[in-house]
Design a protein around this motif. Structure first.
Motif, short mmCIF file in Angstrom:
data_model
loop_
_atom_site.label_atom_id
_atom_site.label_comp_id
_atom_site.label_asym_id
_atom_site.label_seq_id
_atom_site.Cartn_x
_atom_site.Cartn_y
_atom_site.Cartn_z
N GLU A 150 56.01 -27.51 18.97
CA GLU A 150 56.92 -28.62 18.66
C GLU A 150 56.34 -29.48 17.54
O GLU A 150 57.08 -29.96 16.68
CB GLU A 150 57.15 -29.47 19.92
CG GLU A 150 58.08 -30.65 19.70
CD GLU A 150 59.52 -30.26 19.41
OE1 GLU A 150 60.22 -31.04 18.75
OE2 GLU A 150 59.95 -29.17 19.83
N ASP A 160 60.05 -30.50 9.62
CA ASP A 160 61.21 -31.35 9.33
C ASP A 160 60.84 -32.49 8.39
O ASP A 160 61.57 -32.80 7.45
CB ASP A 160 61.81 -31.91 10.62
CG ASP A 160 62.49 -30.86 11.48
OD1 ASP A 160 62.79 -29.74 10.97
OD2 ASP A 160 62.72 -31.15 12.67
N GLU A 190 57.21 -27.92 14.29
CA GLU A 190 58.62 -28.10 13.96
C GLU A 190 58.87 -29.52 13.42
O GLU A 190 59.57 -29.69 12.42
CB GLU A 190 59.48 -27.86 15.19
CG GLU A 190 60.96 -27.90 14.90
CD GLU A 190 61.81 -27.53 16.10
OE1 GLU A 190 62.92 -28.07 16.19
OE2 GLU A 190 61.37 -26.71 16.92
N GLN A 191 58.28 -30.51 14.06
CA GLN A 191 58.42 -31.89 13.58
C GLN A 191 57.78 -32.05 12.21
O GLN A 191 58.33 -32.70 11.32
CB GLN A 191 57.79 -32.86 14.57
CG GLN A 191 58.56 -32.98 15.86
CD GLN A 191 57.84 -33.85 16.87
OE1 GLN A 191 56.75 -34.37 16.63
NE2 GLN A 191 58.45 -34.01 18.04
N ASP A 234 54.33 -22.12 16.23
CA ASP A 234 55.35 -22.04 17.27
C ASP A 234 55.45 -23.32 18.10
O ASP A 234 56.20 -23.37 19.07
CB ASP A 234 55.06 -20.87 18.20
CG ASP A 234 55.18 -19.53 17.49
OD1 ASP A 234 56.06 -19.39 16.62
OD2 ASP A 234 54.39 -18.62 17.80
#
Length: 79
Positions: free
Chosen positions: A49, A56, A52-53, A47
């Motif tokens: 950041e 990606d 998420e990076q 959950d």
């Protein structure tokens, strides 16, 4: 904060058309090595950041790998 590997050995925007089979294989090996390293750096908190990076970057490298594999398939033979 987890260390995020920067994959600037070549641009993800590169146009690989016109490269020789050996050059494509070299790029594919490099992308796979980056994916392996990135896998080792996967953040624990899904959950966050950082995660998420990481996701990606991972997805971009997987897309790049697929693009190179497609070009190699068009040339014939195994990647």
């Amino acid at each position: 904060m987890a260390q995020m590997y920067e994959f600037d050995a070549f641009s993800l925007e590169d146009d690989f058309t016109g490269l020789s089979r050996e050059a494509l294989l070299e790029r594919l090996r490099a992308v796979r090595a980056l994916l392996d390293q990135l896998d080792e750096e996967e953040p624990e908190d899904m959950d966050s950041e950082d995660y998420e990076q990481w996701g990606d970057r991972h997805e971009a490298l997987e897309d790049l790998s697929d693009e190179i594999e497609d070009l190699l398939d068009e040339m014939g033979g195994d990647a």
